[in-house]
Enzyme design. Structure first.
Site, short mmCIF file in Angstrom:
data_model
loop_
_atom_site.label_atom_id
_atom_site.label_comp_id
_atom_site.label_asym_id
_atom_site.label_seq_id
_atom_site.Cartn_x
_atom_site.Cartn_y
_atom_site.Cartn_z
N ASP A 191 -27.60 -2.12 1.69
CA ASP A 191 -28.62 -3.16 1.93
C ASP A 191 -28.18 -4.13 3.02
O ASP A 191 -27.10 -4.00 3.60
CB ASP A 191 -28.90 -3.87 0.58
CG ASP A 191 -30.33 -4.31 0.44
OD1 ASP A 191 -31.04 -4.42 1.45
OD2 ASP A 191 -30.75 -4.57 -0.71
N ASP A 250 -39.77 -4.43 1.15
CA ASP A 250 -39.88 -3.81 -0.18
C ASP A 250 -41.32 -3.44 -0.54
O ASP A 250 -42.25 -4.21 -0.31
CB ASP A 250 -39.35 -4.77 -1.24
CG ASP A 250 -37.83 -4.86 -1.20
OD1 ASP A 250 -37.22 -4.32 -0.26
OD2 ASP A 250 -37.27 -5.48 -2.12
C1 GAL Z 1 -33.67 -5.33 -1.37
C2 GAL Z 1 -33.98 -3.86 -1.25
C3 GAL Z 1 -34.52 -3.42 -2.58
C4 GAL Z 1 -33.50 -3.68 -3.66
C5 GAL Z 1 -33.08 -5.13 -3.66
C6 GAL Z 1 -31.93 -5.40 -4.60
O1 GAL Z 1 -33.16 -5.79 -0.18
O2 GAL Z 1 -34.89 -3.66 -0.21
O3 GAL Z 1 -34.89 -2.07 -2.51
O4 GAL Z 1 -32.39 -2.85 -3.44
O5 GAL Z 1 -32.71 -5.56 -2.37
O6 GAL Z 1 -31.56 -6.74 -4.61
#
Ligand code: GAL
Length: 863
Positions: A191, A250
């Site tokens: 991430d 997301d």
């Molecule tokens: C976001 C990511 C999500 C999830 C989340 C967890 O940045 O796009 O899919 O992994 O973080 O905190």
């Protein structure tokens, strides 16, 4: 990014004053990942043949063999569970994957998302699995998962912390990659939170390549999923670095989110191939928020786009429908086809898209995708696809399993938000295969009463050879009439010929506004032996009714349709991001509103007025949450006339008031336009608010109370109004001017770590008879807080409570709303609203501001 349930329910009968039960401490959800600003869509330049060739050899080579030759398939816990991940969940999911047959269908990665570690690294610098969530450690879970023939995925972050604040891997790439490899991890999602980035693409390449190099050095084949939300356009550089890369922010389980991601990912087809895939995010099938049609579109378009198929729902409790959608072998085969080509957009206009995915055996998967809000017939000449020329084609519908033939045009009547996927191949002997006959329709919005609306239908024969004895029938809800006003039968319909019919639809007076199905069935004879055939379509008709008499908050009047540039239009909050209910209280130039509509331009919200309304008065402005200074224009249309307009309004400006005369109008349309390049009205991030809009209908006077009426119970104008805390954990309260929605003051509350109940016992019973909802406004700097409300009633001070979980993003505000009918009392106690002895709100999250604890009446009753 979502909360997971509200605080635990407590119901304890109390004698006398306030020695209250332990507070409901809700699990604090993780902080939301900082949502990426919507990336400016790049001009898509396909990679050169040379770079594609090098990608094919370099990409995803782990130990010499290509990783993710086809898009990865499996499960990830984030969409359904957020931070609530555990060994039990992962093991049980692995069990279900195997027992349900999904593993055999290809779903083999079981992926753990954020929040699996402790908040601190161990003394040796290594990441430490949370021993409460993962008593066997990640290695133990990996053993279990491997024992089932599956593979294990983990989550890390190319920054100092993960999005939920756990240790990130920036600067610790070697050690972390080694740790994961030692544990037996097979997949890494990496991430982008807390990334310390200067925002340049070079920086993204540097951070993500550092981990790729570290993974390579472990010698273990680990699929590497780059998750930087499309910010640096990884499709331009990440082939050869990761096997997949997220292309967008997301996903959320709502239609606008799905539609936006599909629109964004579809043009990126040239960048995908074996070992290097575009990732439009994990799937939401099975989670509340999408219709069954939309869920099938989700699966269909992910397969057409050769997307990773990561199940994002709780498989242990999934319905048969959910399992059937994830488990559709024919659609999985399209996704996993070994040719490894992402479907290309053949045409895309007015929300109707045709996509073509060549398959290894020479077939083509052709998707007809309808992003509009009504049934639409989508067609494509076979010659416009990659199919070779032939005298006829066989279409196999991968959802119904039905096979039909067409002479030259691939076509279907596709429901709103639906997708038809055909597996198509040339057909040399069409005689024994049923012809494809489409039944399309067009219907205006329906108004109950004698006038009726016109329905037009079109039946088209796409098959080789004529059909005969055609007859179209319509089936409407009971009490409705649907009468053909032109011919609905034909003796013969030739190839590519159509029969158009008009009908009058009458909806009985008193029909409640909403959606109602109308079924259309064409029956006919086909082929030399005149076999019986039929084709059916369903239209979802919309019945509208005019608002009742009086003045009312427009945000409580149901809109007929709405479109918005970013996620759904929000009611009584600003637009926020792509998700539903993810805004803050509408705030323009520092003025906070508890009512209104939050949009992002361009947007349009349509209401039916039926000629019964006279006026709309509203403030407008750019919400203080806007991160750019792009102006937007607000226009109110009565039928086709613009009756009030703001001109361009800039961020930071004070609210402007618009007054619109709506006399005689059937329709009201609220339109925001942006000022994007080229003046096409498209831009985002201008967060255009309709603040406190009030609609007057049926001879309402300007001084009539606005419905639904609210009665302030505590607004802290004279101090803390003797509020106290309920439990010994304490807290503190002071009057404050920092946040207020009623008068000039609110209450600042410092809560203990586990939260507390704050409020007041009343010397005299308070009569709240007629209250439909209890509410208060809250603003917090923390990343999550509960919003619960409790009352004590009757002589024995019975403690009744309920309330909704209120997720708040950091520094956000909202109205916490509790429907009275959802308040629960201990067994044997009824909620006597005429005998309210105390009012409490539950707060946690540290430094919290609240204001205007109030009672909202049912529409039409006085406060
Ligand atoms: C976001 C990511 C999500 C999830 C989340 C967890 O940045 O796009 O899919 O992994 O973080 O905190």
């Amino acid at each position: 990014m979502r909360g997971s349930g509200r605080g635990a329910f407590i119901a304890v009968a109390l004698a006398g004053a306030i020695s209250l039960p332990g507070a409901a401490v809700a699990a604090v959800p993780p902080p939301a990942a900082v949502p990426p600003p919507t990336a400016v869509r790049p001009a898509v330049v396909p990679p050169s043949a040379a770079s594609r060739a090098s990608a094919a050899t370099e990409a995803g080579t782990g130990g010499g063999r290509m990783l993710a030759r086809t898009p990865p398939m499996g499960f990830n816990n984030w969409n359904a569970f957020g931070c609530d991940v555990s060994e039990t969940l992962i093991k049980e999911t692995a069990d279900v994957l195997v027992s349900s047959g999904l593993a055999a269908a290809g779903y083999k990665y079981v992926n753990i998302d954020d929040c699996w570690s402790l908040r601190d690294r161990g003394p040796d610098g290594r990441l430490v699995p949370d021993p409460v969530k993962f008593p066997s450690g990640i290695a133990g879970v990996a053993d279990y998962v491997h024992g089932k023939g599956l593979k294990l995925g983990i989550y890390g972050d190319a920054g100092t912390k993960t999005c939920a604040g756990y240790p990130g891997s920036l600067g610790s790439e070697e050690l972390d990659a080694r740790t994961w490899a030692d544990w037996g991890v097979d997949y890494l999602k990496y991430d982008n939170c807390y990334n310390q980035s200067d925002g340049t693409r070079e920086d993204f390449i540097r951070r993500y390549t550092a981990m790729k190099a570290a993974l390579d050095r472990t010698g273990r084949p680990i699929v590497y999923a780059i998750c930087e939300w499309g910010q640096s356009q990884p499709w331009l550089w990440a082939t050869g670095v990761g096997q997949l890369w997220r292309v967008s922010g997301d996903i959320s389980p709502n239609w606008p989110s799905l539609r936006t991601i599909i629109a964004h990912n579809a043009p990126l087809a040239p960048y995908a191939g074996p070992g290097h895939w575009n990732d439009p995010d994990m799937m939401e099938i099975g989670n509340p928020g999408l219709t069954e049609t939309e869920q099938r579109t989700h699966m269909s378009m992910w397969a057409m786009m050769a997307a990773p198929l990561l199940i994002g729902t709780d498989l242990r409790t999934a319905s048969a429908t959910t399992m059937a959608i994830y488990g559709n072998r024919e659609i999985i085969a399209i996704d996993q086809d070994r040719l490894g080509v992402q479907g290309a957009v053949v045409s895309d206009s007015d929300g109707l898209m045709v996509m073509d995915k060549p398959l290894a055996n020479g077939d083509h998967a052709i998707a007809l995708y309808n992003a509009t809000d009504s049934l639409a017939t989508i067609s494509v000449p076979a010659v416009d696809t990659g199919l070779r020329r032939a005298g006829a084609y066989r279409l196999r519908d991968v959802w119904t399993g039905r096979a039909t033939q067409v002479r030259s045009t691939i076509s279907a009547a596709v429901p709103a938000h639906g997708t038809v996927v055909y597996r198509v191949r040339p057909l040399s002997h069409p005689a024994g295969v049923a012809p494809a006959v489409t039944v399309g329709a067009n219907l205006a919005t329906l108004i109950p009463g004698p006038t009726g609306a016109t329905l037009t239908t079109t039946v088209t024969n796409r098959g080789v050879g004529a059909i005969s004895r055609l007859r179209l029938t319509a089936r409407a809800p009971e009490g409705w009439t649907v009468t053909a006003t032109s011919a609905s039968t034909r003796r013969r319909l030739d190839t590519d010929a159509s029969m158009d019919t008009t009908w009058t639809v009458l909806v009985p007076e008193g029909t409640v506004a909403g959606s109602y199905p109308i079924g259309l069935t064409a029956s006919y004879a086909w082929g030399p032996r005149r076999r019986a055939g039929s084709s059916a379509s369903e239209i979802v008709s919309t019945v509208v009714t005019a608002p009742g008499d009086g003045r009312r908050h427009l945000s409580t009047v149901p809109a007929v349709t709405s479109t918005n540039a970013r996620g759904p239009v929000e009611f009584d909050q600003s637009n926020g991001g792509e998700g539903d209910r993810d805004g803050s209280l509408i705030t323009i130039g520092g003025t906070v509103y508890t009512r209104g509509l939050g949009t992002t331009a361009p947007s349009e919200i349509v209401y039916y007025l039926g000629g019964r309304c006279s006026r709309l008065v509203t403030d407008v402005g750019i919400d203080d949450e806007a991160t750019t200074t792009i102006p937007a224009t607000f226009t109110i249309h009565a039928d086709d006339t613009a009756v009030a307009t703001s001109g361009p309004v800039s961020a930071g400006a004070a609210p402007t008031t618009l007054t619109a005369d709506l006399t005689g109008a059937s329709w009201l349309r609220l339109v925001t336009t942006g000022s994007g390049a080229g003046g096409d009205g498209t831009t985002t991030n201008d967060h255009a608010d309709w603040a406190a809009p009030v609609l007057s209908c049926g001879g309402a006077g300007p001084d009539d109370a606005v419905q639904p009426a609210e009665r302030a119970l505590f607004s802290f104008e004279s101090g803390t109004e003797d509020w106290v805390f309920a439990n010994p954990e304490g807290g503190s309260m002071t009057q404050s001017t920092a946040f207020h929605t009623e008068g000039g003051h609110g209450l600042r509350v410092l809560t203990p770590a586990s939260g507390n109940w704050f409020g007041k016992a009343l010397a005299e019973p308070l009569d709240l008879t007629g209250t439909a909802r209890l509410k208060f406004d809250v603003k917090t700097a923390a990343t999550g807080t509960t919003g619960e409300i409790a009352v004590q009633v009757g002589a024995d001070w019975s403690w009744c409570q309920g309330g909704r979980w209120a997720w708040t993003n950091p520094n956000s505000s909202r109205t916490v709303v509790e429907d009275v009918e959802d308040i629960e009392c201990p067994a044997g106690i009824t909620l006597d609203l005429s005998q309210v002895r105390a009012v409490w709100v539950f707060l946690n999250g540290g430094d919290v501001h609240i204001d205007n604890v109030r009672a909202e009446s049912a529409v039409g009753t006085a406060p």
